[in-house]
Write a protein that holds these residues in place. Structure first.
Motif, PDB file in Angstrom:
ATOM      1  N   LEU A  13       0.720  -1.465  -0.055  1.00 48.95           N
ATOM      2  CA  LEU A  13      -0.011  -0.206   0.162  1.00 48.95           C
ATOM      3  C   LEU A  13       0.449   1.164   0.230  1.00 48.95           C
ATOM      4  O   LEU A  13       1.010   2.331  -0.499  1.00 48.95           O
ATOM      5  N   ALA A  14       1.833   1.277   0.781  1.00 52.94           N
ATOM      6  CA  ALA A  14       3.018   2.767   0.647  1.00 52.94           C
ATOM      7  C   ALA A  14       3.327   2.905  -0.334  1.00 52.94           C
ATOM      8  O   ALA A  14       4.214   3.796  -0.828  1.00 52.94           O
ATOM      9  N   ALA A  15       3.973   2.049  -1.634  1.00 57.66           N
ATOM     10  CA  ALA A  15       4.080   1.635  -2.500  1.00 57.66           C
ATOM     11  C   ALA A  15       3.273   2.545  -3.504  1.00 57.66           C
ATOM     12  O   ALA A  15       3.855   3.097  -4.412  1.00 57.66           O
ATOM     13  N   GLN A  16       1.827   2.529  -3.158  1.00 54.39           N
ATOM     14  CA  GLN A  16       0.934   3.161  -4.505  1.00 54.39           C
ATOM     15  C   GLN A  16       0.647   4.388  -4.145  1.00 54.39           C
ATOM     16  O   GLN A  16      -0.019   4.051  -4.688  1.00 54.39           O
ATOM     17  N   VAL A  17       1.736   4.969  -2.937  1.00 49.84           N
ATOM     18  CA  VAL A  17       1.022   6.756  -2.869  1.00 49.84           C
ATOM     19  C   VAL A  17       1.412   7.403  -4.129  1.00 49.84           C
ATOM     20  O   VAL A  17       3.180   7.250  -4.570  1.00 49.84           O
ATOM     21  N   ALA A  18       0.428   7.806  -4.777  1.00 48.66           N
ATOM     22  CA  ALA A  18       0.992   8.700  -5.750  1.00 48.66           C
ATOM     23  C   ALA A  18      -0.212   9.834  -6.045  1.00 48.66           C
ATOM     24  O   ALA A  18      -1.215   9.582  -5.895  1.00 48.66           O
ATOM     25  N   ARG A  19       0.168  11.210  -6.365  1.00 47.70           N
ATOM     26  CA  ARG A  19      -0.785  12.685  -6.291  1.00 47.70           C
ATOM     27  C   ARG A  19      -0.912  12.727  -8.097  1.00 47.70           C
ATOM     28  O   ARG A  19      -0.321  12.890  -9.118  1.00 47.70           O
ATOM     29  N   PRO A  20      -1.946  11.890  -8.149  1.00 43.30           N
ATOM     30  CA  PRO A  20      -2.752  12.391  -9.716  1.00 43.30           C
ATOM     31  C   PRO A  20      -3.375  14.024 -10.235  1.00 43.30           C
ATOM     32  O   PRO A  20      -2.922  15.048  -8.739  1.00 43.30           O
ATOM     33  N   ASP A  21      -3.097  14.109 -11.475  1.00 42.28           N
ATOM     34  CA  ASP A  21      -3.387  15.752 -11.328  1.00 42.28           C
ATOM     35  C   ASP A  21      -4.527  16.103 -10.327  1.00 42.28           C
ATOM     36  O   ASP A  21      -5.643  15.450 -10.891  1.00 42.28           O
ATOM     37  N   PRO A  22      -4.798  16.944  -9.980  1.00 42.97           N
ATOM     38  CA  PRO A  22      -6.073  17.721  -8.860  1.00 42.97           C
ATOM     39  C   PRO A  22      -7.181  17.861  -9.310  1.00 42.97           C
ATOM     40  O   PRO A  22      -8.601  17.713  -8.857  1.00 42.97           O
ATOM     41  N   ALA A  23      -7.185  18.022 -10.905  1.00 36.94           N
ATOM     42  CA  ALA A  23      -7.885  18.851 -11.927  1.00 36.94           C
ATOM     43  C   ALA A  23      -9.048  17.469 -12.146  1.00 36.94           C
ATOM     44  O   ALA A  23     -10.035  17.740 -12.993  1.00 36.94           O
ATOM     45  N   ARG A  24      -8.386  16.364 -12.603  1.00 37.46           N
ATOM     46  CA  ARG A  24      -8.597  15.304 -12.253  1.00 37.46           C
ATOM     47  C   ARG A  24     -10.120  14.560 -11.707  1.00 37.46           C
ATOM     48  O   ARG A  24     -10.351  13.912 -11.572  1.00 37.46           O
ATOM     49  N   LEU A  25      -9.376  14.940 -10.594  1.00 34.13           N
ATOM     50  CA  LEU A  25     -10.091  14.377  -9.345  1.00 34.13           C
ATOM     51  C   LEU A  25     -11.803  15.486  -8.531  1.00 34.13           C
ATOM     52  O   LEU A  25     -11.573  17.004  -8.594  1.00 34.13           O
ATOM     53  N   TRP A  26     -12.335  14.770  -7.737  1.00 32.03           N
ATOM     54  CA  TRP A  26     -13.033  14.829  -7.634  1.00 32.03           C
ATOM     55  C   TRP A  26     -13.660  13.723  -5.939  1.00 32.03           C
ATOM     56  O   TRP A  26     -13.817  13.017  -5.738  1.00 32.03           O
ATOM     57  N   LEU A  27     -12.976  14.728  -4.778  1.00 32.03           N
ATOM     58  CA  LEU A  27     -13.172  14.137  -3.620  1.00 32.03           C
ATOM     59  C   LEU A  27     -14.505  14.026  -2.733  1.00 32.03           C
ATOM     60  O   LEU A  27     -15.288  15.792  -2.110  1.00 32.03           O
ATOM     61  N   LEU A  28     -14.567  13.182  -1.970  1.00 30.53           N
ATOM     62  CA  LEU A  28     -16.528  13.772  -1.366  1.00 30.53           C
ATOM     63  C   LEU A  28     -16.291  13.244  -0.341  1.00 30.53           C
ATOM     64  O   LEU A  28     -15.451  11.823  -0.014  1.00 30.53           O
ATOM     65  N   LEU A  29     -16.384  13.632   1.104  1.00 33.14           N
ATOM     66  CA  LEU A  29     -16.244  13.683   2.055  1.00 33.14           C
ATOM     67  C   LEU A  29     -17.312  14.233   3.300  1.00 33.14           C
ATOM     68  O   LEU A  29     -18.111  14.547   2.758  1.00 33.14           O
ATOM     69  N   GLU A  30     -17.410  12.917   4.036  1.00 35.31           N
ATOM     70  CA  GLU A  30     -18.306  13.567   5.577  1.00 35.31           C
ATOM     71  C   GLU A  30     -17.362  13.234   6.544  1.00 35.31           C
ATOM     72  O   GLU A  30     -16.672  12.369   7.383  1.00 35.31           O
ATOM     73  N   THR A  31     -17.765  14.317   7.367  1.00 30.56           N
ATOM     74  CA  THR A  31     -16.958  14.794   8.575  1.00 30.56           C
ATOM     75  C   THR A  31     -17.220  13.669   9.739  1.00 30.56           C
ATOM     76  O   THR A  31     -16.677  13.618  10.538  1.00 30.56           O
ATOM     77  N   GLY A  32     -18.570  13.082   9.963  1.00 32.24           N
ATOM     78  CA  GLY A  32     -18.245  11.776  10.837  1.00 32.24           C
ATOM     79  C   GLY A  32     -18.386  10.666  10.270  1.00 32.24           C
ATOM     80  O   GLY A  32     -18.266   9.403  10.997  1.00 32.24           O
ATOM     81  N   ASP A  33     -17.195  10.342   9.198  1.00 34.69           N
ATOM     82  CA  ASP A  33     -16.870   9.613   9.199  1.00 34.69           C
ATOM     83  C   ASP A  33     -15.876   9.053  10.418  1.00 34.69           C
ATOM     84  O   ASP A  33     -15.215   9.626  10.730  1.00 34.69           O
ATOM     85  N   GLU A  34     -16.056   7.750  11.226  1.00 28.62           N
ATOM     86  CA  GLU A  34     -15.624   7.588  12.421  1.00 28.62           C
ATOM     87  C   GLU A  34     -14.996   6.356  11.781  1.00 28.62           C
ATOM     88  O   GLU A  34     -13.522   5.768  12.764  1.00 28.62           O
ATOM     89  N   VAL A  35     -14.213   6.122  10.738  1.00 31.01           N
ATOM     90  CA  VAL A  35     -13.245   5.279  10.397  1.00 31.01           C
ATOM     91  C   VAL A  35     -11.588   6.446   9.930  1.00 31.01           C
ATOM     92  O   VAL A  35     -10.883   5.741  10.328  1.00 31.01           O
ATOM     93  N   LEU A  36     -12.404   7.058   8.949  1.00 29.61           N
ATOM     94  CA  LEU A  36     -10.948   8.013   8.327  1.00 29.61           C
ATOM     95  C   LEU A  36     -11.031   9.311   8.857  1.00 29.61           C
ATOM     96  O   LEU A  36     -12.399   9.648   8.606  1.00 29.61           O
ATOM     97  N   ASP A  37     -10.220  10.209   8.933  1.00 29.25           N
ATOM     98  CA  ASP A  37      -9.955  11.683   9.106  1.00 29.25           C
ATOM     99  C   ASP A  37     -10.020  12.328   8.456  1.00 29.25           C
ATOM    100  O   ASP A  37      -9.491  11.837   6.862  1.00 29.25           O
ATOM    101  N   TYR A  38     -11.541  12.960   7.941  1.00 33.79           N
ATOM    102  CA  TYR A  38     -11.735  13.262   6.549  1.00 33.79           C
ATOM    103  C   TYR A  38     -10.517  14.110   6.383  1.00 33.79           C
ATOM    104  O   TYR A  38     -10.123  14.981   4.723  1.00 33.79           O
ATOM    105  N   ARG A  39      -9.670  14.713   7.344  1.00 30.59           N
ATOM    106  CA  ARG A  39      -9.127  16.587   6.968  1.00 30.59           C
ATOM    107  C   ARG A  39      -7.647  15.275   6.327  1.00 30.59           C
ATOM    108  O   ARG A  39      -6.949  16.664   5.943  1.00 30.59           O
ATOM    109  N   ALA A  40      -7.112  14.487   7.009  1.00 30.93           N
ATOM    110  CA  ALA A  40      -5.895  14.108   6.234  1.00 30.93           C
ATOM    111  C   ALA A  40      -6.073  13.861   4.444  1.00 30.93           C
ATOM    112  O   ALA A  40      -5.883  14.299   3.096  1.00 30.93           O
ATOM    113  N   ALA A  41      -7.259  13.910   4.682  1.00 29.92           N
ATOM    114  CA  ALA A  41      -8.056  13.423   2.840  1.00 29.92           C
ATOM    115  C   ALA A  41      -8.027  15.000   2.088  1.00 29.92           C
ATOM    116  O   ALA A  41      -7.207  14.751   1.165  1.00 29.92           O
TER     117      ALA A  41
END
Length: 188
Positions: A125-153
């Protein structure tokens, strides 16, 4: 040429997840069933990426990635590798996670199939970290995510289109109301 949506489910999940089923049903209702693909992903990260890369190499049409949780991590990586648009739903930010907490035996939520997640898988998993062109991304987050911290995303995918909703949970409760926008994002 007709494009398609490649939906990537999360850790311990499957094509039977509620988001995958809802989106598949909506695509069918719109006469777009042939433009929706949701494969069962291997619990081995390197294998999941290898399988998805083979699919993307062979598909011969435009693809939009939609990934949830760990599927969001995979979608981000593949978007960077293949130059594809991607919608990331409460995605896992591997660099911000203590992935070691997932080492051990797990069961798929839908099939019950058991698998062991190892330190080698964490390294994959650590070897799969890559940053795509932000213009191609849509990030959808809910602040109540109890598993992952939305602020990290928010920080990891800074500069991308971001829709952040108060409340909710890791399943992304607003998914049904956003399906039309996701299909439009895919150009379908």
């Amino acid at each position: 040429m007709d494009g398609l949506i490649l939906y990537l489910h999360g850790f311990c999940s499957s094509p039977a997840s509620w988001k995958a089923r809802l989106l598949g049903e909506e695509m069918t209702r719109r006469g777009l069933a042939a433009r929706f693909v949701c494969p069962a992903l291997s619990p081995v990260p390197a294998q999941a990426i290898a399988d998805l890369s083979r699919f993307l190499d062979s598909v011969g049409r435009p693809v939009t990635l939609i990934g949830s949780s760990l599927g969001g991590h995979y979608a981000s990586y593949l978007a960077a590798q293949f130059g594809l648009p991607a919608a990331l739903i409460n995605p896992a930010v591997v660099s911000a996670l203590s992935a070691e907490q997932f080492i051990g035996e797990h069961a798929n939520f839908h099939s019950g199939e058991r698998f062991v997640f190892t330190a080698e898988h964490v390294a994959q998993l650590a070897a799969q970290v890559a940053r795509p062109d932000p213009a191609r991304l849509w990030l959808l987050l809910e602040t109540g995510d109890e598993v992952l911290d939305y602020r990290a995303a928010q920080a990891h995918w800074f500069g991308s289109r971001q829709s952040v909703f108060e409340g909710g949970d890791h399943s992304f409760t607003r998914f049904p109301e956003l399906m039309p926008q996701l299909i439009e994002f895919a150009g379908l």
